[in-house]
Write a protein that holds these residues in place. Structure first.
Motif, PDB file in Angstrom:
ATOM      1  N   VAL A  76      -6.053  -9.928  -2.024  1.00 38.73           N
ATOM      2  CA  VAL A  76      -7.084 -10.890  -1.637  1.00 38.73           C
ATOM      3  C   VAL A  76      -8.098 -10.961  -2.767  1.00 38.73           C
ATOM      4  O   VAL A  76      -8.574  -9.929  -3.253  1.00 38.73           O
ATOM      5  N   ASP A  77      -8.421 -12.171  -3.208  1.00 40.49           N
ATOM      6  CA  ASP A  77      -9.430 -12.371  -4.252  1.00 40.49           C
ATOM      7  C   ASP A  77     -10.808 -12.414  -3.599  1.00 40.49           C
ATOM      8  O   ASP A  77     -11.090 -13.284  -2.769  1.00 40.49           O
ATOM      9  N   LEU A  78     -11.659 -11.485  -3.993  1.00 43.46           N
ATOM     10  CA  LEU A  78     -13.027 -11.455  -3.473  1.00 43.46           C
ATOM     11  C   LEU A  78     -13.913 -12.308  -4.367  1.00 43.46           C
ATOM     12  O   LEU A  78     -13.877 -12.214  -5.592  1.00 43.46           O
ATOM     13  N   GLU A  79     -14.740 -13.128  -3.733  1.00 39.05           N
ATOM     14  CA  GLU A  79     -15.598 -14.040  -4.487  1.00 39.05           C
ATOM     15  C   GLU A  79     -17.057 -13.749  -4.169  1.00 39.05           C
ATOM     16  O   GLU A  79     -17.468 -13.825  -3.004  1.00 39.05           O
ATOM     17  N   SER A 105     -14.324 -11.306 -11.234  1.00 36.22           N
ATOM     18  CA  SER A 105     -13.376 -11.440 -10.129  1.00 36.22           C
ATOM     19  C   SER A 105     -12.853 -10.074  -9.716  1.00 36.22           C
ATOM     20  O   SER A 105     -12.459  -9.262 -10.547  1.00 36.22           O
ATOM     21  N   ARG A 106     -12.862  -9.809  -8.420  1.00 37.84           N
ATOM     22  CA  ARG A 106     -12.351  -8.557  -7.877  1.00 37.84           C
ATOM     23  C   ARG A 106     -11.263  -8.867  -6.866  1.00 37.84           C
ATOM     24  O   ARG A 106     -11.259  -9.916  -6.229  1.00 37.84           O
ATOM     25  N   ARG A 107     -10.374  -7.911  -6.729  1.00 35.01           N
ATOM     26  CA  ARG A 107      -9.289  -8.074  -5.773  1.00 35.01           C
ATOM     27  C   ARG A 107      -9.139  -6.795  -4.958  1.00 35.01           C
ATOM     28  O   ARG A 107      -9.445  -5.700  -5.430  1.00 35.01           O
ATOM     29  N   VAL A 108      -8.671  -6.962  -3.743  1.00 29.72           N
ATOM     30  CA  VAL A 108      -8.375  -5.819  -2.883  1.00 29.72           C
ATOM     31  C   VAL A 108      -7.050  -6.091  -2.207  1.00 29.72           C
ATOM     32  O   VAL A 108      -6.721  -7.237  -1.877  1.00 29.72           O
ATOM     33  N   ARG A 109      -6.273  -5.049  -2.014  1.00 31.25           N
ATOM     34  CA  ARG A 109      -4.947  -5.208  -1.411  1.00 31.25           C
ATOM     35  C   ARG A 109      -5.030  -4.966   0.090  1.00 31.25           C
ATOM     36  O   ARG A 109      -5.577  -3.956   0.542  1.00 31.25           O
ATOM     37  N   VAL A 110      -4.493  -5.899   0.853  1.00 30.79           N
ATOM     38  CA  VAL A 110      -4.460  -5.809   2.309  1.00 30.79           C
ATOM     39  C   VAL A 110      -3.094  -5.282   2.722  1.00 30.79           C
ATOM     40  O   VAL A 110      -2.065  -5.890   2.423  1.00 30.79           O
ATOM     41  N   ASP A 111      -3.086  -4.139   3.392  1.00 29.35           N
ATOM     42  CA  ASP A 111      -1.831  -3.537   3.824  1.00 29.35           C
ATOM     43  C   ASP A 111      -1.216  -4.326   4.970  1.00 29.35           C
ATOM     44  O   ASP A 111      -1.910  -4.709   5.920  1.00 29.35           O
ATOM     45  N   VAL A 112       0.071  -4.569   4.886  1.00 30.53           N
ATOM     46  CA  VAL A 112       0.823  -5.232   5.957  1.00 30.53           C
ATOM     47  C   VAL A 112       2.042  -4.379   6.279  1.00 30.53           C
ATOM     48  O   VAL A 112       2.892  -4.169   5.419  1.00 30.53           O
ATOM     49  N   PRO A 113       2.114  -3.831   7.494  1.00 29.33           N
ATOM     50  CA  PRO A 113       1.112  -3.891   8.551  1.00 29.33           C
ATOM     51  C   PRO A 113      -0.044  -2.930   8.294  1.00 29.33           C
ATOM     52  O   PRO A 113       0.015  -2.098   7.392  1.00 29.33           O
ATOM     53  N   VAL A 114      -1.094  -3.060   9.119  1.00 25.69           N
ATOM     54  CA  VAL A 114      -2.243  -2.159   9.014  1.00 25.69           C
ATOM     55  C   VAL A 114      -1.776  -0.737   9.295  1.00 25.69           C
ATOM     56  O   VAL A 114      -1.008  -0.489  10.226  1.00 25.69           O
ATOM     57  N   ARG A 115      -2.258   0.214   8.479  1.00 26.47           N
ATOM     58  CA  ARG A 115      -1.817   1.602   8.630  1.00 26.47           C
ATOM     59  C   ARG A 115      -3.014   2.500   8.871  1.00 26.47           C
ATOM     60  O   ARG A 115      -3.537   3.134   7.956  1.00 26.47           O
ATOM     61  N   GLY A 116      -3.490   2.524  10.104  1.00 20.41           N
ATOM     62  CA  GLY A 116      -4.520   3.469  10.505  1.00 20.41           C
ATOM     63  C   GLY A 116      -3.866   4.719  11.075  1.00 20.41           C
ATOM     64  O   GLY A 116      -2.689   4.710  11.447  1.00 20.41           O
ATOM     65  N   PHE A 117      -4.623   5.795  11.132  1.00 20.76           N
ATOM     66  CA  PHE A 117      -4.053   7.038  11.655  1.00 20.76           C
ATOM     67  C   PHE A 117      -5.160   7.927  12.207  1.00 20.76           C
ATOM     68  O   PHE A 117      -6.351   7.698  11.964  1.00 20.76           O
ATOM     69  N   GLN A 146     -11.329   9.798  15.877  1.00 23.65           N
ATOM     70  CA  GLN A 146     -11.756   8.729  14.987  1.00 23.65           C
ATOM     71  C   GLN A 146     -10.550   8.258  14.180  1.00 23.65           C
ATOM     72  O   GLN A 146      -9.752   9.057  13.699  1.00 23.65           O
ATOM     73  N   ALA A 147     -10.406   6.953  14.034  1.00 25.06           N
ATOM     74  CA  ALA A 147      -9.314   6.411  13.235  1.00 25.06           C
ATOM     75  C   ALA A 147      -9.704   6.399  11.757  1.00 25.06           C
ATOM     76  O   ALA A 147     -10.881   6.249  11.407  1.00 25.06           O
ATOM     77  N   TRP A 148      -8.690   6.557  10.888  1.00 22.75           N
ATOM     78  CA  TRP A 148      -8.895   6.577   9.443  1.00 22.75           C
ATOM     79  C   TRP A 148      -7.855   5.682   8.774  1.00 22.75           C
ATOM     80  O   TRP A 148      -6.818   5.366   9.354  1.00 22.75           O
ATOM     81  N   LYS A 149      -8.129   5.300   7.535  1.00 25.06           N
ATOM     82  CA  LYS A 149      -7.177   4.542   6.741  1.00 25.06           C
ATOM     83  C   LYS A 149      -7.389   4.870   5.263  1.00 25.06           C
ATOM     84  O   LYS A 149      -8.406   5.464   4.892  1.00 25.06           O
ATOM     85  N   VAL A 150      -6.439   4.452   4.443  1.00 18.11           N
ATOM     86  CA  VAL A 150      -6.540   4.671   3.002  1.00 18.11           C
ATOM     87  C   VAL A 150      -7.574   3.715   2.425  1.00 18.11           C
ATOM     88  O   VAL A 150      -7.571   2.520   2.708  1.00 18.11           O
ATOM     89  N   GLY A 151      -8.508   4.268   1.612  1.00 20.17           N
ATOM     90  CA  GLY A 151      -9.526   3.449   0.974  1.00 20.17           C
ATOM     91  C   GLY A 151      -9.079   2.998  -0.407  1.00 20.17           C
ATOM     92  O   GLY A 151      -7.938   3.198  -0.826  1.00 20.17           O
ATOM     93  N   GLY A 152     -10.006   2.403  -1.129  1.00 20.46           N
ATOM     94  CA  GLY A 152      -9.697   1.939  -2.479  1.00 20.46           C
ATOM     95  C   GLY A 152      -9.149   0.525  -2.499  1.00 20.46           C
ATOM     96  O   GLY A 152      -8.747  -0.030  -1.468  1.00 20.46           O
ATOM     97  N   GLU A 153      -9.105  -0.080  -3.667  1.00 19.49           N
ATOM     98  CA  GLU A 153      -8.696  -1.473  -3.801  1.00 19.49           C
ATOM     99  C   GLU A 153      -7.186  -1.675  -3.653  1.00 19.49           C
ATOM    100  O   GLU A 153      -6.732  -2.733  -3.268  1.00 19.49           O
ATOM    101  N   LYS A 154      -6.369  -0.642  -3.954  1.00 14.83           N
ATOM    102  CA  LYS A 154      -4.913  -0.808  -3.908  1.00 14.83           C
ATOM    103  C   LYS A 154      -4.314  -0.429  -2.561  1.00 14.83           C
ATOM    104  O   LYS A 154      -3.126  -0.664  -2.333  1.00 14.83           O
ATOM    105  N   GLY A 155      -5.089   0.174  -1.668  1.00 15.53           N
ATOM    106  CA  GLY A 155      -4.544   0.557  -0.374  1.00 15.53           C
ATOM    107  C   GLY A 155      -3.393   1.534  -0.516  1.00 15.53           C
ATOM    108  O   GLY A 155      -3.413   2.433  -1.371  1.00 15.53           O
ATOM    109  N   VAL A 156      -2.359   1.363   0.293  1.00 11.67           N
ATOM    110  CA  VAL A 156      -1.224   2.279   0.226  1.00 11.67           C
ATOM    111  C   VAL A 156      -0.409   2.090  -1.044  1.00 11.67           C
ATOM    112  O   VAL A 156       0.454   2.909  -1.357  1.00 11.67           O
ATOM    113  N   GLY A 157      -0.694   1.024  -1.805  1.00 15.18           N
ATOM    114  CA  GLY A 157      -0.022   0.855  -3.088  1.00 15.18           C
ATOM    115  C   GLY A 157      -0.301   2.013  -4.028  1.00 15.18           C
ATOM    116  O   GLY A 157       0.579   2.430  -4.803  1.00 15.18           O
TER     117      GLY A 157
END
Length: 607
Positions: free
Chosen positions: A48-51, A67-79, A253-264
């Motif tokens: 996703v391009d952040l503006e 320009s910044r970008r962030v990766r959206v995980d598909v599917p969402v991976r919370g744990f 509490q639910a958690w997820k991977v942070g950072g711009e690349k996500g699970v990548g």
């Protein structure tokens, strides 16, 4: 140097590759992945391009943020940390940043699924949570107003609290039962078998849980997590469901991977030492050569290569079709292995990323949660046969994640949604936003992404024990391993991928190097390699139970122990009466809470 072929680069395959190559340079690991430009785990994610995320909305080049970008995980991976201990250890080992994820739920009924009309959602449950230390679980309280569903919500919350405490108490009892039967193997086996045959529906009925809570609350929530039908959810083994409820959605509490690349980023770190990547290449056949006694892998390009070890990081049904395609010079694959792989059942799953709230989210935005579950008007009866709608799988709920709530970096942007198993037609491609409300990010036009998820049945524990006997072991399957979420006696999620991948790597090292598999898993849970081959269910119930004894003290768990002893002395009629009194008491208290909440909202409402 032994050559290892890993078929698939989901989390299970990547963990296996990492465990064999990170601290050991004795293996030449090849990974086959049918997706050409990505890992299997990250293949459906997108950028996703952040503006102007910092508010620098200006036409001049000076002052505009890069320009910044962030990766959206598909599917969402919370744990949840308690249910995913091995996954958490893996992320710590890889130095992955973890961030909290919002975990609020709304439940709605789709009252009109006519394609010619605007979809209408009737939200019957929506909550926020407060953490009560003495309860040791988030306590849901109503949002904003009183309506026709308040009584139903009160019943659901009361039973939710009772089941949350009951599940944790069950886990403690499991520990005691295991220790009592540890010296009697025959009694232990009988106990395990009886627990495996009991379904979640049988457990709930035996303990007199309210049908309204089962059909309109528990089943839709669990079905949205397991991405299966409401009916299939209630037929999963009670031991697996209760373990998940005791360690997951009710307590953590639910958690997820942070950072711009996500699970990548996780994929990059796990796969960095792989000897050779075969991206864009599928595997059509795997067999053991009669003369060389090596495993032969034939890919989709027609090339054949010889390997000493093959690890299937695919679905069980995919492994079955690859293994059954045997040439004339192949050693026979055991029929029992093929029958076992073929017996695992899967349900289709689709994920749609979009920006259309109508029909997917509650009508009133105050009811929006991070996870929004929708069932059809007749699905709340848990009868898949009665669901005759024209779109979506019958009896399967729809779950929409509000990504702006799940990912803080998207909080200031236009709404972005990720819907699992849509039960209404996909929305039209997004149009350009109006100038009065500029978009903070742009979303690519995406079509639904299809998956297949394992369905848990009363026969699943037997299949898992049977498959475990073939792991690397028998004469004609020597050097053949299976990893993935299904090779694990829990809810088929990321934890199973990690545990099965590490165990397969540990067995490879133990077989080839005569080393202890413990060397592979120093960064993992100590009990991962502790099960006896062919007895995976026994390991699961014992190990999980031991971990439960070290959890935080809960006043309600102690009270449940006392109440269970007292109720065991009473006839069933008195027990049912006591449960009904609890439900009535909670109903009254919930109504008083709701009235107080609404009164405060009216009194302190700002103009």
């Amino acid at each position: 140097m032994p050559r290892v072929a890993i078929v698939g680069s989901g989390l299970g395959g990547l963990v296996t590759a990492h465990a064999l190559t990170n601290d050991h340079n004795d293996y030449e690991v090849h990974v086959y992945e049918k997706h050409r430009a990505s890992y299997g785990m990250d293949a459906s994610s997108f950028w996703v391009d952040l503006e102007a995320i910092d508010g620098s909305d200006t036409d001049s080049d000076q002052g505009r943020q890069p320009s910044r970008r962030v990766r959206v995980d598909v599917p969402v991976r919370g744990f949840f940390r308690d249910y995913y201990p091995s996954l958490v250890k893996l992320y710590e080992h890889l130095d992955i940043t973890l961030v909290p994820a919002s975990h609020t739920i709304s439940l709605s009924i789709l009252s009109d699924n006519d394609p010619q009309k605007q979809p209408s959602l009737d939200t019957y449950f929506s909550h926020s949570s407060i953490q009560l230390p003495w309860l040791n679980m988030p306590f849901p309280y109503p949002r904003h107003r009183i309506g026709k569903w308040t009584t139903s919500a009160a019943i659901c919350v009361g039973e939710w609290v009772r089941l949350g405490v009951h599940a944790r108490w069950w886990l403690r009892q499991q520990t005691r039962n295991n220790s009592d039967t540890s010296n009697d193997s025959s009694n232990k086996t009988t106990t395990m078998a009886s627990k495996r045959t009991e379904t979640l529906q049988m457990f709930l009925d035996r303990h007199h849980y309210h049908p309204l809570f089962i059909n309109t609350f528990l089943a839709p929530v669990l079905a949205s997590i397991c991405t299966c039908s409401l009916e299939a959810t209630l037929q999963m083994p009670s031991s697996i469901a209760l373990d998940f409820l005791a360690r997951g959605i009710m307590t953590q509490q639910a958690w997820k991977v942070g950072g711009e690349k996500g699970v990548g980023l996780v994929c990059d770190k796990l796969g960095q030492h792989v000897s050779r990547w075969r991206r864009g290449v599928g595997v059509v056949s795997v067999w053991k050569h009669k003369q060389t006694d090596q495993w032969m892998v034939r890919d989709s390009e027609g090339k054949e290569e010889a390997f000493d070890i093959v690890v299937f990081a695919t679905q069980a049904n995919q492994a079955y079709h690859i293994l059954r395609n045997q040439p004339s010079n192949a050693q026979p694959i055991p029929d029992g292995l093929l029958d076992t792989l073929r017996s695992f059942t899967y349900a289709p799953t689709s994920v749609l990323t979009h920006r259309q709230p109508n029909g997917f989210m509650p009508t009133d935005k105050r009811d929006w949660g991070s996870i929004n579950v929708v069932i059809r008007e007749n699905d709340h009866l848990v009868s898949a046969k009665k669901a005759q709608d024209s779109f979506g799988e019958p009896g399967q709920p729809m779950a929409t994640c509000w990504m702006n709530e799940m990912m803080s970096v998207l909080a200031k942007g236009a709404d972005l949604f990720q819907t699992v198993n849509p039960i209404i037609p996909p929305p039209s491609p997004p149009t350009t936003p109006s100038k009065s409300k500029p978009s903070r990010f742009t979303v690519p036009s995406t079509s639904p992404v299809s998956f297949a998820r394992i369905t848990l049945t009363p026969d699943t524990p037997r299949l898992l024990n049977q498959l475990d006997r073939y792991q690397g072991g028998t004469r004609h399957s020597q050097g053949l391993y299976f990893v993935g979420s299904y090779v694990y006696p829990g809810v088929p999620l990321l934890e199973g991928c990690v545990v099965s991948g590490v165990r397969a790597a540990g067995m490879v090292l133990q077989d080839k190097q005569k080393a202890t598999s413990r060397k592979v898993v120093e960064w993992l849970e100590p009990d991962v390699t502790g099960w006896k081959q062919g007895h995976i269910m026994e390991w699961y119930l014992q190990g999980r139970g031991r971990q439960a004894t070290s959890s935080r003290f809960s006043l309600f768990s102690l009270l449940f122990d006392i109440l269970d002893y007292l109720l065991s002395l009473l006839p069933d009629e008195i027990v049912i009466l006591a449960i009904r009194l609890w439900q009535t008491l909670f109903l009254v208290l919930y109504w008083l809470w709701a009235i107080f909440h609404v009164a405060c909202s009216i009194i302190y409402r700002r103009p």
